[in-house]
Design a protein around this motif. Structure first.
Motif, PDB file in Angstrom:
ATOM      1  N   PRO A  85      10.968   8.514   5.111  1.00 37.96           N
ATOM      2  CA  PRO A  85      10.966   8.355   6.571  1.00 37.96           C
ATOM      3  C   PRO A  85       9.787   7.479   7.031  1.00 37.96           C
ATOM      4  N   GLY A  86      10.039   6.617   7.997  1.00 39.95           N
ATOM      5  CA  GLY A  86       9.008   5.706   8.501  1.00 39.95           C
ATOM      6  C   GLY A  86       7.788   6.450   9.004  1.00 39.95           C
ATOM      7  N   ASP A  87       8.006   7.587   9.664  1.00 38.25           N
ATOM      8  CA  ASP A  87       6.872   8.350  10.203  1.00 38.25           C
ATOM      9  C   ASP A  87       5.967   8.858   9.075  1.00 38.25           C
ATOM     10  N   SER A  88       6.579   9.261   7.963  1.00 39.44           N
ATOM     11  CA  SER A  88       5.782   9.740   6.824  1.00 39.44           C
ATOM     12  C   SER A  88       4.928   8.611   6.267  1.00 39.44           C
ATOM     13  N   ILE A  89       5.478   7.393   6.252  1.00 36.44           N
ATOM     14  CA  ILE A  89       4.716   6.244   5.729  1.00 36.44           C
ATOM     15  C   ILE A  89       3.572   5.904   6.692  1.00 36.44           C
ATOM     16  N   ARG A  90       3.847   5.935   7.989  1.00 40.84           N
ATOM     17  CA  ARG A  90       2.805   5.612   8.981  1.00 40.84           C
ATOM     18  C   ARG A  90       1.664   6.626   8.942  1.00 40.84           C
ATOM     19  N   ARG A  91       1.978   7.871   8.583  1.00 43.83           N
ATOM     20  CA  ARG A  91       0.952   8.923   8.578  1.00 43.83           C
ATOM     21  C   ARG A  91       0.380   9.175   7.171  1.00 43.83           C
ATOM     22  N   ALA A  92       0.518   8.184   6.311  1.00 46.20           N
ATOM     23  CA  ALA A  92       0.076   8.367   4.917  1.00 46.20           C
ATOM     24  C   ALA A  92      -1.437   8.559   4.808  1.00 46.20           C
ATOM     25  N   GLY A  93      -2.181   8.229   5.863  1.00 48.80           N
ATOM     26  CA  GLY A  93      -3.629   8.427   5.816  1.00 48.80           C
ATOM     27  C   GLY A  93      -4.060   9.826   6.211  1.00 48.80           C
TER      28      GLY A  93
ATOM     29  N   ASP B 299     -12.428  18.047  -1.249  1.00 52.60           N
ATOM     30  CA  ASP B 299     -12.162  19.018  -0.182  1.00 52.60           C
ATOM     31  C   ASP B 299     -10.893  19.844  -0.401  1.00 52.60           C
ATOM     32  N   GLY B 300     -10.197  19.612  -1.507  1.00 50.64           N
ATOM     33  CA  GLY B 300      -9.003  20.408  -1.811  1.00 50.64           C
ATOM     34  C   GLY B 300      -7.793  20.078  -0.957  1.00 50.64           C
ATOM     35  N   LEU B 301      -7.873  19.000  -0.154  1.00 53.49           N
ATOM     36  CA  LEU B 301      -6.734  18.645   0.704  1.00 53.49           C
ATOM     37  C   LEU B 301      -5.686  17.867  -0.092  1.00 53.49           C
ATOM     38  N   LEU B 302      -4.456  17.910   0.425  1.00 57.98           N
ATOM     39  CA  LEU B 302      -3.340  17.193  -0.193  1.00 57.98           C
ATOM     40  C   LEU B 302      -3.280  15.788   0.393  1.00 57.98           C
ATOM     41  N   VAL B 303      -3.362  14.804  -0.473  1.00 58.96           N
ATOM     42  CA  VAL B 303      -3.374  13.407  -0.023  1.00 58.96           C
ATOM     43  C   VAL B 303      -1.968  12.821  -0.189  1.00 58.96           C
ATOM     44  N   PRO B 304      -1.397  12.291   0.896  1.00 61.00           N
ATOM     45  CA  PRO B 304      -0.015  11.780   0.807  1.00 61.00           C
ATOM     46  C   PRO B 304       0.082  10.509  -0.028  1.00 61.00           C
ATOM     47  N   VAL B 305       1.143  10.409  -0.765  1.00 64.19           N
ATOM     48  CA  VAL B 305       1.508   9.150  -1.406  1.00 64.19           C
ATOM     49  C   VAL B 305       3.041   9.027  -1.288  1.00 64.19           C
ATOM     50  N   PRO B 306       3.504   8.857  -0.025  1.00 63.96           N
ATOM     51  CA  PRO B 306       4.961   8.894   0.201  1.00 63.96           C
ATOM     52  C   PRO B 306       5.636   7.666  -0.382  1.00 63.96           C
ATOM     53  N   ARG B 307       6.677   7.924  -1.141  1.00 65.89           N
ATOM     54  CA  ARG B 307       7.470   6.838  -1.721  1.00 65.89           C
ATOM     55  C   ARG B 307       8.936   7.294  -1.713  1.00 65.89           C
ATOM     56  N   PRO B 308       9.862   6.464  -2.122  1.00 61.62           N
ATOM     57  CA  PRO B 308      11.263   6.876  -2.077  1.00 61.62           C
ATOM     58  C   PRO B 308      11.505   8.159  -2.883  1.00 61.62           C
ATOM     59  N   VAL B 309      12.446   8.960  -2.408  1.00 62.36           N
ATOM     60  CA  VAL B 309      12.804  10.211  -3.088  1.00 62.36           C
ATOM     61  C   VAL B 309      13.866   9.887  -4.136  1.00 62.36           C
ATOM     62  N   SER B 310      13.596  10.287  -5.369  1.00 60.67           N
ATOM     63  CA  SER B 310      14.502   9.961  -6.475  1.00 60.67           C
ATOM     64  C   SER B 310      15.501  11.097  -6.677  1.00 60.67           C
ATOM     65  N   LEU B 311      16.753  10.810  -6.335  1.00 59.38           N
ATOM     66  CA  LEU B 311      17.805  11.825  -6.488  1.00 59.38           C
ATOM     67  C   LEU B 311      18.662  11.472  -7.692  1.00 59.38           C
TER      68      LEU B 311
ATOM     69  N   GLN C 200       0.849  -1.196   0.000  1.00 58.02           N
ATOM     70  CA  GLN C 200       0.000   0.000   0.000  1.00 58.02           C
ATOM     71  C   GLN C 200       0.885   1.246   0.000  1.00 58.02           C
ATOM     72  N   THR C 201       0.678   2.124  -0.969  1.00 56.65           N
ATOM     73  CA  THR C 201       1.389   3.405  -0.978  1.00 56.65           C
ATOM     74  C   THR C 201       0.339   4.503  -0.940  1.00 56.65           C
ATOM     75  N   GLY C 202       0.197   5.164   0.201  1.00 54.14           N
ATOM     76  CA  GLY C 202      -0.851   6.176   0.327  1.00 54.14           C
ATOM     77  C   GLY C 202      -2.205   5.549   0.040  1.00 54.14           C
ATOM     78  N   PRO C 203      -3.022   6.165  -0.834  1.00 52.70           N
ATOM     79  CA  PRO C 203      -4.354   5.613  -1.082  1.00 52.70           C
ATOM     80  C   PRO C 203      -4.366   4.447  -2.066  1.00 52.70           C
ATOM     81  N   PHE C 204      -3.213   4.043  -2.573  1.00 52.01           N
ATOM     82  CA  PHE C 204      -3.178   3.071  -3.662  1.00 52.01           C
ATOM     83  C   PHE C 204      -2.658   1.710  -3.216  1.00 52.01           C
TER      84      PHE C 204
END
Lengths: 305, 108
Positions: free
Chosen positions: A214-222, A167-179, A24-28
């Motif tokens: 970050p693990g916290d970002s993944i846990r708070r993806a909802g 509702d115009g809110l930003l929905v998280p879909v945290p995944r690895p950052v591509s550098l 599960q990545t964010g809502p997907f």
């Protein structure tokens, strides 16, 4: 809730080559199939903290990244992406399987998730205030995003800002950052604790290094976030960190230019983007030093409520 | 050359769905699916034509009157301000031609 880290390496490989890895990545909900061993190892590192969905349940996206058979598998090993029996992209060298998987996950979202206005942008949050960083490749967006999340900001996304129509809110879909390229060393020096997957050379984007979210970002993806500001970053050698306001109508047009599905959405996209522009302050941001940029963004986030 | 004698109206099907901030506007074009960044004068023209079709002489005198009224509200001499700020008919024709090219207005 089980996470990908609950699977032993052999179990993870068995899922990938068998019923699929349901992650599960964010809502997907994604179901990933692959017979590439190093992709399994990379997913174990980068996706360790992600929720593991029940095998065989509903999946929004089905991703099959496999190696073609025959002598090509040995002579010129490649990875190809299959979806619904079709191969929408040319195969790539198998060494690029991990970034290819990320690009395909982005492609699935940007082509299918029209319940959102999707902007090509990084999104971070602090004190409940979401900041969107839309920008073309090469502007320093991902570097800035990585630096911010290594300094306590929450990662919503490195690539895809999802603005919910309702509702115009930003929905998280945290995944690895591509550098890419030099940014990999810049972030390694800036945040030595950051965890990277294998660095892959010779991709169409140059050298790519994926930094674990970050693990916290993944846990708070909802937890959806209220938009607060839209910042167009531009790295410029020697430039002092400086915000320059953008008027709301021009902010609207610039965000529309960076949205994947704005045209497709028609009037609904207009209304969603108008709401976003109404709620968000707009700025261009030039910078050269990450530490200076951190101070500017902390000021933008303001005090904790 | 743009025909100043023709009356113009907002194209059938245009809802003029728009948002305005600080003297600038964005407008969704129902017919093309495009979004346009508009000046206050362009928006004023569209609103005027949405209320009733009009030709260039009619629009020019309405614009002069609008500018003079705004100037009076700001405590400026109305006649001078209108003379300084009024768009001449050629500029108005150019603007109408631009709006027509964007499918926002059409001849009656």
């Amino acid at each position: 809730m089980l996470t990908v880290s609950s699977l032993a390496p052999a179990q993870l490989r068995a899922r990938l080559s068998g019923p699929g890895l349901d992650v599960q990545t964010g809502p997907f909900a994604n179901r990933i199939h692959s017979n590439i061993p190093h992709l399994a190892a990379g997913l174990a590192v980068l996706y360790a903290d992600y929720p593991l969905n029940e095998a065989g349940g509903f999946a929004d996206f089905h991703l099959d990244l496999g190696q073609p058979g025959g002598i090509r598998r040995w002579w010129r090993p490649q990875v190809r992406f299959e979806q619904d029996g079709k191969f929408p992209f040319k195969p790539l060298p198998v060494a690029q399987a991990q970034p290819f998987c990320e690009w395909m996950m982005n492609w699935c979202v940007s082509n299918r998730a029209h319940g959102y206005l999707i902007v090509h942008a990084a999104v971070v949050e602090k004190h409940g205030r979401g900041i969107i960083l839309p920008a073309p490749p090469g502007s320093g967006k991902s570097t800035l995003c990585a630096a911010l999340v290594c300094r306590g900001w929450r990662l919503l996304s490195d690539e895809l800002a999802l603005v919910r129509h309702a509702d115009g809110l930003l929905v998280p879909v945290p995944r690895p950052v591509s550098l890419k390229n030099r940014s990999i060393e810049v972030i390694r020096a800036f945040a030595p604790e950051a965890v990277f997957g294998s660095v892959v050379h010779g991709t169409m984007k140059g050298t790519v290094g994926l930094m674990r979210a970050p693990g916290d970002s993944i846990r708070r993806a909802g937890e959806a976030v209220v938009p607060h500001a839209i910042v167009f970053p531009q790295w410029e050698d020697g430039a002092p960190a400086e915000l320059e306001p953008v008027t709301r109508a021009r902010l609207f047009m610039r965000v529309a230019d960076n949205a994947f599905n704005y045209t497709l959405l028609g009037a609904r996209g207009f209304d969603t983007l108008a709401g976003l522009a109404q709620r968000s302050a707009g700025y261009t941001f030039r910078y050269s030093k990450l530490d200076e940029a951190m101070a500017v963004f902390d000021a933008l986030a303001g005090e904790a409520p | 050359m743009f025909d100043g004698s023709r009356p113009w109206r907002v194209s059938a099907g245009q809802s003029l769905r728009r948002r305005e901030w600080d003297g600038e506007a964005v407008l969704f074009n129902d017919l093309s699916g495009a979004t346009h960044l508009l000046s206050p004068v362009a928006l004023w023209l569209l609103e005027r034509l949405a209320a009733a079709p009009d030709d260039i002489p009619g629009l020019a005198s309405a614009l002069d009157a609008e500018l003079a009224a705004e100037a009076r509200d700001d405590g400026v001499d109305g006649a001078d301000a209108a003379a300084d700020a009024a768009l001449d008919r050629e500029q108005l024709a150019d603007l109408l031609a631009d709006l027509h090219a964007l499918d926002l207005i059409e001849p009656c």
